[in-house]
Design a protein around this motif. Sequence first.
Motif, mmCIF file in Angstrom:
data_model
loop_
_atom_site.group_PDB
_atom_site.id
_atom_site.type_symbol
_atom_site.label_atom_id
_atom_site.label_comp_id
_atom_site.label_asym_id
_atom_site.label_seq_id
_atom_site.Cartn_x
_atom_site.Cartn_y
_atom_site.Cartn_z
ATOM 1 N N LYS A 222 39.468 37.621 33.697
ATOM 2 C CA LYS A 222 39.557 37.886 35.131
ATOM 3 C C LYS A 222 38.283 37.395 35.821
ATOM 4 O O LYS A 222 37.177 37.776 35.435
ATOM 5 C CB LYS A 222 39.761 39.379 35.389
ATOM 6 N N HIS A 243 42.597 34.421 35.119
ATOM 7 C CA HIS A 243 43.269 35.078 36.245
ATOM 8 C C HIS A 243 42.234 35.181 37.371
ATOM 9 O O HIS A 243 41.314 36.002 37.308
ATOM 10 C CB HIS A 243 43.770 36.457 35.848
ATOM 11 N N THR A 245 40.802 35.479 41.327
ATOM 12 C CA THR A 245 40.919 35.932 42.709
ATOM 13 C C THR A 245 39.829 35.248 43.516
ATOM 14 O O THR A 245 38.662 35.271 43.127
ATOM 15 C CB THR A 245 40.764 37.461 42.812
ATOM 16 N N ASN A 261 45.725 24.313 46.966
ATOM 17 C CA ASN A 261 46.333 24.895 45.766
ATOM 18 C C ASN A 261 47.694 24.269 45.503
ATOM 19 O O ASN A 261 48.030 23.931 44.359
ATOM 20 C CB ASN A 261 46.482 26.409 45.916
ATOM 21 N N ASN A 267 47.340 27.525 41.148
ATOM 22 C CA ASN A 267 47.460 28.718 41.973
ATOM 23 C C ASN A 267 46.467 29.781 41.537
ATOM 24 O O ASN A 267 46.213 29.949 40.354
ATOM 25 C CB ASN A 267 48.882 29.283 41.892
ATOM 26 N N PHE A 268 45.862 30.432 42.502
ATOM 27 C CA PHE A 268 45.089 31.640 42.225
ATOM 28 C C PHE A 268 45.309 32.615 43.367
ATOM 29 O O PHE A 268 45.834 32.248 44.419
ATOM 30 C CB PHE A 268 43.595 31.326 42.020
ATOM 31 N N ASN A 269 44.935 33.837 43.156
ATOM 32 C CA ASN A 269 45.142 34.892 44.155
ATOM 33 C C ASN A 269 44.112 34.736 45.263
ATOM 34 O O ASN A 269 42.959 35.156 45.110
ATOM 35 C CB ASN A 269 45.032 36.263 43.483
ATOM 36 N N LEU A 271 42.640 35.549 48.890
ATOM 37 C CA LEU A 271 42.649 36.616 49.886
ATOM 38 C C LEU A 271 41.717 36.268 51.041
ATOM 39 O O LEU A 271 40.624 35.744 50.812
ATOM 40 C CB LEU A 271 42.184 37.937 49.260
ATOM 41 N N ARG A 280 41.320 45.541 47.986
ATOM 42 C CA ARG A 280 42.344 44.962 47.098
ATOM 43 C C ARG A 280 41.755 44.392 45.803
ATOM 44 O O ARG A 280 42.433 43.656 45.094
ATOM 45 C CB ARG A 280 43.105 43.865 47.845
ATOM 46 N N TYR A 284 36.504 42.525 37.218
ATOM 47 C CA TYR A 284 36.485 41.132 36.790
ATOM 48 C C TYR A 284 35.333 40.917 35.816
ATOM 49 O O TYR A 284 34.217 41.385 36.049
ATOM 50 C CB TYR A 284 36.318 40.198 37.998
#
Length: 363
Positions: A222, A243, A245, A261, A267-269, A271, A280, A284
Motif C-alpha cells: 500500500k 495498491h 492512493t 491514468n 489506475n490508482f485511487n 482523490l 478517506r 500505507y
Amino acid sequence: MSGYVNVDVPIELLFTDLVTEERKKDIPNYTDSWYEHHKLSADMPIMRFDSHKSLYRYFMNEQTSPSAYLDWYKNIFLTRGIAPPLQDEEVIAFRKNQYHMMKVDLSSNNAFSYQEPPLAKFNRAGGYFNLKDGHHRSTFLYCQGKRSMKVKISSEDYMDWMNIEGLSEVADSFQRHQRSLIYTPILHPSYLHWKSERDQTYPTRLDVMMDFLGSRSLLGTKVIDIGCNIGYYARHFAREGAHVTGLEPLAEHYDLALRLNRLERVNFNLLPDRFESSSRLQRYEIGLLLTVFYHLMGDRDIRNAFLRQINQCITDMLFWESGGEPETEKSLLLQNTHFTRYVKLAATSGTGKIRELGVFLKT
C-alpha cells in the motif's frame, strides 16, 4: 493491421519478461526451483533489475563487485541441475567485451543501431512493455542514462499503446486548462517530446528511489502519494502491482491525472483531498512526500495536522524531497513523527531551488 514497428519507449515502461504457465514447457530442464529464481527478477522494471545493473555499474567503476549478476547467472543453470558453462572470470570477460562494443556503438551512432531492436510485448492490463529479449542491452542503456530505447512491437500493440480515445481526453484537458507545461514526464508517444520541469535527466528522483528499494517486491504494497500532481510516481508504483492512493487537491492537476491514468492504462485511487484533512485514508507502508511539506510549514495548525496524519497513516518508510530549507523540514519530521531514522539519498534541484531527497524510516 498486422506486422511490426520499431518505436522509442520510455525506460520507465520497459519491464523484464515473465515466463507464463503455458511457456514453462519451453524451458529446457524446467524445474520449480528455476521458476522461483526466475520470478525474483521477472516482470520488473529495468530500472530495478539489480543483477544486471550491478554488472554494468561494476564496469563503470560505480560498484565494487558484480556478485549479484554472477549469482543470477549461476542460478539460471544450477536450479535446473546443470553446471554453468562458464566460470565467473569467463562470464565477466565475455560481458566486458560486449560492454565495450556497446560503448563504442553508442558513442558513434545517435540511434545506438543494432540489426534488430529488442522484441517487446505490450502488457495492456499493466500499461507497460515486457521485453522478450535484449535485457542486457536495455540495462546497459539505462545505466548510461538513456531515458528511452527503441524496441520492436506489433502494430496491434502500438495502437493499444497509442490509445487514441484516451489521447483525445488528455488533449481536451490541456486545452480546457490552457496548459502547456508539465511538471513530470507523460509516458506516451504523443508527449515524449514535451519537456517536463522535473525528472528529465538521469538519475531522476524515481531512479534514486528505485535504487533504494532494490529488489523489494511492491506487489500488494500500500502506497500513498501525497500531492501526486499529474500522477507520474503513483502510476509507476501501480505498474509494479502496488495498491496506490494519490491525493491531488488542485483541480487542474486532478483532472489531468484522471485522464492520464486512462491514457497510460494505469489506475490508482485518485482523490481530490488535502492530506491533513482527508477522512478517506487507510494505513500505507510507503509514503511519497515530494516537494509538498515546505508549502505548509508556515501554518502551524495545518502543519501539525499534517504531521499527525503521517503518524496515523504511514507505517514503514516516507520518501521526501525538500523545498529550499531541507534542515528545517527534516527536523520537523523527525521531532513530530514516529520516524526515527533518516537516510539522505541525493542532492537535487528543481524549479529554482536547491533541494534534498531522502527517506525517513521507522527503525
